[in-house]
Design a protein around this motif. Structure first.
Motif, short mmCIF file in Angstrom:
data_model
loop_
_atom_site.label_atom_id
_atom_site.label_comp_id
_atom_site.label_asym_id
_atom_site.label_seq_id
_atom_site.Cartn_x
_atom_site.Cartn_y
_atom_site.Cartn_z
N PHE A 160 0.85 -1.18 0.00
CA PHE A 160 0.00 0.00 0.00
C PHE A 160 0.89 1.24 0.00
O PHE A 160 2.10 1.16 0.23
CB PHE A 160 -0.92 0.01 1.22
N GLY A 161 0.29 2.38 -0.24
CA GLY A 161 1.03 3.63 -0.22
C GLY A 161 0.12 4.77 0.20
O GLY A 161 -1.10 4.62 0.29
N PHE A 162 0.72 5.92 0.43
CA PHE A 162 -0.06 7.08 0.85
C PHE A 162 0.70 8.34 0.48
O PHE A 162 1.89 8.48 0.76
CB PHE A 162 -0.31 7.04 2.36
N ARG A 163 0.00 9.27 -0.17
CA ARG A 163 0.59 10.54 -0.55
C ARG A 163 -0.25 11.67 0.04
O ARG A 163 -1.48 11.56 0.13
CB ARG A 163 0.64 10.67 -2.08
N PHE A 164 0.41 12.75 0.42
CA PHE A 164 -0.30 13.85 1.05
C PHE A 164 0.44 15.15 0.81
O PHE A 164 1.63 15.17 0.45
CB PHE A 164 -0.45 13.60 2.55
N SER A 165 -0.26 16.24 1.04
CA SER A 165 0.31 17.57 0.99
C SER A 165 0.51 18.06 2.42
O SER A 165 -0.44 18.09 3.21
CB SER A 165 -0.61 18.53 0.23
N ALA A 166 1.74 18.44 2.76
CA ALA A 166 2.03 18.91 4.11
C ALA A 166 1.23 20.17 4.43
O ALA A 166 0.76 20.35 5.56
CB ALA A 166 3.52 19.18 4.26
N LEU A 167 1.05 21.04 3.44
CA LEU A 167 0.30 22.27 3.65
C LEU A 167 -1.17 21.97 3.95
O LEU A 167 -1.77 22.56 4.87
CB LEU A 167 0.41 23.17 2.42
N LYS A 168 -1.77 21.03 3.20
CA LYS A 168 -3.16 20.65 3.45
C LYS A 168 -3.31 19.97 4.81
O LYS A 168 -4.29 20.20 5.53
CB LYS A 168 -3.65 19.71 2.35
N ALA A 169 -2.34 19.16 5.17
CA ALA A 169 -2.38 18.49 6.48
C ALA A 169 -2.33 19.53 7.60
O ALA A 169 -3.08 19.44 8.58
CB ALA A 169 -1.22 17.51 6.61
N PHE A 170 -1.47 20.52 7.47
CA PHE A 170 -1.34 21.56 8.48
C PHE A 170 -2.63 22.36 8.61
O PHE A 170 -3.08 22.67 9.71
CB PHE A 170 -0.18 22.48 8.09
N TRP A 171 -3.27 22.65 7.48
CA TRP A 171 -4.51 23.42 7.49
C TRP A 171 -5.67 22.60 8.05
O TRP A 171 -6.41 23.07 8.92
CB TRP A 171 -4.83 23.93 6.09
N ASN A 172 -5.84 21.38 7.56
CA ASN A 172 -7.01 20.58 7.92
C ASN A 172 -6.96 20.03 9.34
O ASN A 172 -8.01 19.89 9.99
CB ASN A 172 -7.16 19.41 6.94
N ILE A 173 -5.78 19.70 9.84
CA ILE A 173 -5.68 19.05 11.15
C ILE A 173 -5.46 20.05 12.27
O ILE A 173 -5.91 19.82 13.40
CB ILE A 173 -4.55 18.00 11.13
N LEU A 174 -4.80 21.18 11.98
CA LEU A 174 -4.47 22.12 13.05
C LEU A 174 -5.14 23.48 12.88
O LEU A 174 -5.89 23.92 13.76
CB LEU A 174 -2.95 22.30 13.13
N CYS A 175 -4.91 24.14 11.76
CA CYS A 175 -5.38 25.52 11.59
C CYS A 175 -6.91 25.62 11.56
O CYS A 175 -7.50 26.43 12.29
CB CYS A 175 -4.79 26.12 10.32
N LEU A 176 -7.54 24.84 10.70
CA LEU A 176 -9.00 24.91 10.57
C LEU A 176 -9.72 24.58 11.86
O LEU A 176 -10.62 25.33 12.29
CB LEU A 176 -9.47 23.99 9.43
N PRO A 177 -9.37 23.48 12.58
CA PRO A 177 -10.04 23.23 13.87
C PRO A 177 -9.82 24.34 14.88
O PRO A 177 -10.75 24.69 15.62
CB PRO A 177 -9.39 21.91 14.34
N MET A 178 -8.62 24.92 14.92
CA MET A 178 -8.36 26.01 15.86
C MET A 178 -9.20 27.23 15.53
O MET A 178 -9.75 27.88 16.44
CB MET A 178 -6.87 26.37 15.84
N LEU A 179 -9.33 27.56 14.26
CA LEU A 179 -10.16 28.70 13.86
C LEU A 179 -11.63 28.45 14.20
O LEU A 179 -12.33 29.36 14.66
CB LEU A 179 -10.00 28.97 12.36
N LEU A 180 -12.10 27.24 13.98
CA LEU A 180 -13.49 26.91 14.30
C LEU A 180 -13.73 26.97 15.81
O LEU A 180 -14.78 27.45 16.26
CB LEU A 180 -13.84 25.52 13.77
N LEU A 181 -12.76 26.50 16.59
CA LEU A 181 -12.89 26.57 18.05
C LEU A 181 -12.89 28.02 18.53
O LEU A 181 -13.63 28.38 19.45
CB LEU A 181 -11.75 25.79 18.72
N MET A 182 -12.05 28.86 17.92
CA MET A 182 -12.05 30.27 18.27
C MET A 182 -13.38 30.93 17.93
O MET A 182 -13.91 31.74 18.72
CB MET A 182 -10.89 30.98 17.56
#
Length: 399
Positions: free
Chosen positions: A133-155
């Motif tokens: 199996f394999g997995f590819r991702f964008s570090a920028l999207k990961a940073f936004w979706n996992i950290l930035c977006l939840p923090m903004l929604l919580l704020m």
């Protein structure tokens, strides 16, 4: 001559789990003893041995999975992360505040990338029929979706609750109750939105980033379905928390009337445990039962939605999950409650029971014989960030 047109049914293959509770119990028993003897050092190898047993006994169309993540990689990752954390704390204590704080901040900000890197490492180390199996991702999207977006929604949720607190009346007892209800419902809906949006983004990253050999996975995720599922799961937990809170309040009120004059703190704690052992046990059982019901709904809703919308090789292979809420409730409830009552002795047997049921209700739909079996030439990433991530094992409830 009359012709009969018969539509061929698409072949469907259910996963099959061949492990048994007795063998897994022995593995867990030996692992526990080794962890105890080595003062916890053996824990990474113990966890990987348990996972390897599960993967090697999970089969699809007669072929077992292979999982080659090692305890040594996990131990090294934990050790390096611990060193970085301790270095940050020591620097702060030695009045190098900004350097230590910056080091800890980098570690926290790196969590999204570490999570994705770990999924990538696990995927590459997992194979079926000798195809990785394999997995590819964008570090920028990961940073936004996992950290930035939840923090903004919580704020944003915090701002909404603060505004409601300013607007809602609190002069009379009735108004206070009304305000508490409004704030509670707003918080429940808000946390549901945060959880639903975050999980939907994570589902899309995992589904669209997955690979099997040269073939790519893809998924269509409904964000509103995830938000609704998260809200309902949290709402299901509320009655149990209310009952536990009522028991705790009554226990505290009763304990405050005990005569503890001249007694030491440890003696007071022992007296409370003896006097109210029954209430404490009942409240723990109610709490675990509530967690089981809430998590059962969340897992079933997320997993069915994700797998039923997942496909491989441009839709030639699809997936289907037929989990039911009631089937998950008594299995997960048994795993939580009975394991707690038995001090963990029943956990291996109940976990095998749950995994067997999950496998039976998970299907691959499509003709597997027509799927080209060609392995990917993507190498294993042995960089520093990848090695740091190997001990970060995220739990994905939708898989």
């Amino acid at each position: 001559m009359q012709e009969n047109l018969i539509k061929e049914e698409t072949p469907s293959h259910a996963f099959e789990f061949r492990g048994d509770g007795g063998s897994y119990f022995l593995i867990c028993l030996v692992n526990s003893l080794l962890v105890l003897v080595t003062l916890g050092i053996y824990l990474p190898w113990a966890l990987m041995k348990c996972r390897r047993y599960i993967y090697s006994n999970m089969t699809l169309n007669g072929q077992p999975f292979s999982w080659k993540v090692t305890g040594g990689d996990v131990f090294l990752s934990w050790f390096m992360l611990l060193v970085i954390y301790i270095a940050g704390i020591v620097l702060i204590s030695m009045e190098y505040f900004f350097i230590g704080a910056a080091l800890l901040a980098v570690l926290i900000l790196a969590i999204p990338v570490l999570v994705m890197k770990n999924l990538q490492y696990q995927a590459v180390k997992t194979s079926l029929n000798s195809i990785r199996f394999g997995f590819r991702f964008s570090a920028l999207k990961a940073f936004w979706n996992i950290l930035c977006l939840p923090m903004l929604l919580l704020m944003a949720l915090g701002v909404v609750i603060f505004c409601l607190l300013l607007v809602c009346p609190t002069e009379s007892p009735g108004e206070v109750i009304f305000t508490v209800i409004v704030l509670g419902l707003t918080g429940l809906a808000g946390m549901g939105v945060v959880s639903g949006v975050t999980y939907s983004r994570l589902m899309m990253m995992v589904g669209d980033g997955g690979r099997f050999g040269v073939h790519a996975f893809s998924v269509q995720v409904n964000v509103w379905h995830c938000i609704k599922s998260a809200i309902l799961a949290m709402a299901a937990l509320l009655p149990f928390l209310a009952v536990v809170g009522f028991i705790a309040f009554a226990l505290f009120k009763s304990a405050s009337g005990l005569d503890v004059s001249g007694m030491a703190e440890d003696e007071i704690e022992a007296l409370v445990l003896i006097e109210y052992q029954r209430q404490i046990v009942i409240s723990q059982i109610i709490y675990y039962l509530g967690i089981a019901i809430s998590m059962s709904y969340l897992i079933v809703a997320f997993r069915n939605h994700f797998l039923n919308n997942l496909q491989l090789a441009d839709g030639h292979i699809r997936f289907r999950s037929t989990l039911t809420f009631h089937g998950m409730v008594y299995r997960l409830g048994g795993l939580y409650v009975i394991s707690a009552i038995t001090g963990g002795l029943a956990y291996p047997l109940l976990r095998m029971w749950l995994i067997t049921w999950l496998a039976k209700n998970t299907y691959v739909v499509g003709d597997l014989d027509t799927l080209t079996l060609a392995d990917s030439d993507e190498p294993v990433d042995n960089g520093l960030v990848s090695r740091l991530s190997r001990g970060v094992m995220p739990t994905l409830y939708f898989m």
